[in-house]
Motif scaffolding. Structure first.
Motif, PDB file in Angstrom:
ATOM      1  N   ARG A   1      17.738  20.222   5.123  1.00  0.00           N
ATOM      2  CA  ARG A   1      16.571  21.057   4.851  1.00  0.00           C
ATOM      3  C   ARG A   1      16.948  22.528   4.730  1.00  0.00           C
ATOM      4  O   ARG A   1      16.219  23.313   4.139  1.00  0.00           O
ATOM      5  CB  ARG A   1      15.547  20.896   5.974  1.00  0.00           C
ATOM      6  N   ARG A   2      18.052  22.904   5.323  1.00  0.00           N
ATOM      7  CA  ARG A   2      18.466  24.310   5.350  1.00  0.00           C
ATOM      8  C   ARG A   2      19.967  24.367   5.075  1.00  0.00           C
ATOM      9  O   ARG A   2      20.729  23.598   5.623  1.00  0.00           O
ATOM     10  CB  ARG A   2      18.167  24.892   6.726  1.00  0.00           C
TER      11      ARG A   2
ATOM     12  N   THR B   1      17.253  23.932  16.411  1.00  0.00           N
ATOM     13  CA  THR B   1      16.391  23.696  15.256  1.00  0.00           C
ATOM     14  C   THR B   1      17.134  23.974  13.954  1.00  0.00           C
ATOM     15  O   THR B   1      17.105  23.163  13.018  1.00  0.00           O
ATOM     16  CB  THR B   1      15.115  24.549  15.346  1.00  0.00           C
ATOM     17  N   VAL B   2      17.822  25.105  13.890  1.00  0.00           N
ATOM     18  CA  VAL B   2      18.572  25.447  12.675  1.00  0.00           C
ATOM     19  C   VAL B   2      19.685  24.425  12.440  1.00  0.00           C
ATOM     20  O   VAL B   2      19.867  23.944  11.316  1.00  0.00           O
ATOM     21  CB  VAL B   2      19.124  26.887  12.758  1.00  0.00           C
TER      22      VAL B   2
ATOM     23  N   GLU C   1      18.103  21.276  11.149  1.00  0.00           N
ATOM     24  CA  GLU C   1      17.661  21.423   9.756  1.00  0.00           C
ATOM     25  C   GLU C   1      18.859  21.401   8.801  1.00  0.00           C
ATOM     26  O   GLU C   1      18.759  20.852   7.697  1.00  0.00           O
ATOM     27  CB  GLU C   1      16.845  22.707   9.589  1.00  0.00           C
ATOM     28  N   GLN C   2      19.987  21.966   9.211  1.00  0.00           N
ATOM     29  CA  GLN C   2      21.193  21.880   8.387  1.00  0.00           C
ATOM     30  C   GLN C   2      21.678  20.428   8.327  1.00  0.00           C
ATOM     31  O   GLN C   2      22.061  19.943   7.260  1.00  0.00           O
ATOM     32  CB  GLN C   2      22.295  22.778   8.943  1.00  0.00           C
ATOM     33  N   HIS C   3      21.612  19.745   9.450  1.00  0.00           N
ATOM     34  CA  HIS C   3      22.067  18.350   9.531  1.00  0.00           C
ATOM     35  C   HIS C   3      21.285  17.446   8.572  1.00  0.00           C
ATOM     36  O   HIS C   3      21.870  16.573   7.930  1.00  0.00           O
ATOM     37  CB  HIS C   3      21.921  17.854  10.973  1.00  0.00           C
ATOM     38  N   ILE C   4      19.970  17.659   8.485  1.00  0.00           N
ATOM     39  CA  ILE C   4      19.146  16.793   7.621  1.00  0.00           C
ATOM     40  C   ILE C   4      19.048  17.313   6.187  1.00  0.00           C
ATOM     41  O   ILE C   4      18.378  16.710   5.356  1.00  0.00           O
ATOM     42  CB  ILE C   4      17.733  16.568   8.211  1.00  0.00           C
TER      43      ILE C   4
ATOM     44  N   ALA D   1      12.309  15.261  11.875  1.00  0.00           N
ATOM     45  CA  ALA D   1      12.531  15.554  10.457  1.00  0.00           C
ATOM     46  C   ALA D   1      11.221  15.704   9.701  1.00  0.00           C
ATOM     47  O   ALA D   1      11.181  16.324   8.638  1.00  0.00           O
ATOM     48  CB  ALA D   1      13.389  14.467   9.823  1.00  0.00           C
TER      49      ALA D   1
ATOM     50  N   SER E   1       7.599  20.861  10.942  1.00  0.00           N
ATOM     51  CA  SER E   1       7.980  22.189  10.465  1.00  0.00           C
ATOM     52  C   SER E   1       9.021  22.795  11.405  1.00  0.00           C
ATOM     53  O   SER E   1       9.234  22.309  12.518  1.00  0.00           O
ATOM     54  CB  SER E   1       6.751  23.100  10.432  1.00  0.00           C
ATOM     55  N   HIS E   2       9.612  23.882  10.984  1.00  0.00           N
ATOM     56  CA  HIS E   2      10.598  24.581  11.808  1.00  0.00           C
ATOM     57  C   HIS E   2      10.000  24.936  13.178  1.00  0.00           C
ATOM     58  O   HIS E   2      10.608  24.664  14.212  1.00  0.00           O
ATOM     59  CB  HIS E   2      11.078  25.850  11.088  1.00  0.00           C
TER      60      HIS E   2
ATOM     61  N   ILE F   1       9.507  21.867  15.350  1.00  0.00           N
ATOM     62  CA  ILE F   1      10.771  21.336  15.868  1.00  0.00           C
ATOM     63  C   ILE F   1      11.229  22.173  17.061  1.00  0.00           C
ATOM     64  O   ILE F   1      11.571  21.640  18.121  1.00  0.00           O
ATOM     65  CB  ILE F   1      11.859  21.303  14.773  1.00  0.00           C
TER      66      ILE F   1
END
Length: 176
Positions: free
Chosen positions: A66-67, A57-58, A61-64, A32, A35-36, A39
């Motif tokens: 960030r996206r 990765t995507v 990032e959705q889970h945390i 977390a 960066s993308h 990760i």
């Protein structure tokens, strides 16, 4: 939420770990804070191929938070598809003819003429809209003299714009 997050229930077979195990890995590696690109690199070093590393990765990032679903960089993307009767060339020609005089789509002006191209596998019709979004409609043959038509809409300005774009393009593809 305007579109669904990445489905995480099918990671085990292609990656060797289920989603819960990947979340544990991410926590242990403190992903977390990265960066993308970092990760994705860590997932790759854990033995995941490039495409699956990006997918993980995507999803992470959705889970945390960030996206958002549909987010690509600082804009949003969505797609709509439909399979219709007819060969690829005929369906692509029908589409181009139907939209030859079109000046607006979904109330947004088309910025310049449509462009078309072909590869051995697909035909394409592309436009840019005045709001900065870009549309690519791909025509790919399917068995039984059918064609899958896939409209990808990039550079949408917000997550809310995804649902509006989907409704517009579902209606347009439904007219084929």
């Amino acid at each position: 939420m305007p579109t669904k997050p990445f489905a995480t229930d099918k990671y085990e077979e292609p990656t060797g770990r289920d989603w819960a195990a990947w979340l544990k890995f991410a926590e242990q590696e403190k992903l977390a804070n990265l960066s993308h690109a970092e990760i994705a690199e860590r997932f790759g070093k854990a033995g995941v191929s490039g495409w699956w590393a990006q997918n993980l990765t995507v999803a992470f990032e959705q889970h945390i938070g960030r996206r958002l679903p549909g987010q690509v960089g600082d804009s949003f993307r969505t797609q709509v598809n439909r399979t219709v009767p007819g060969g690829r060339e005929a369906v692509a020609a029908r589409w181009a003819e139907a939209h030859a005089g079109t000046r607006k789509i979904g109330g947004v002006a088309i910025d310049g003429p449509a462009t078309t191209s072909d590869t051995p596998k697909r035909s394409y019709w592309r436009i840019t809209l005045a709001d900065g979004s870009k549309v690519q409609v791909a025509f790919e043959p399917r068995p039984g003299d059918k064609t899958m038509v896939n409209a990808t809409i990039d550079r949408l300005g917000s997550a809310e714009a995804i649902e509006i774009a989907k409704a517009v393009w579902k209606e347009l593809l439904g007219k084929l």
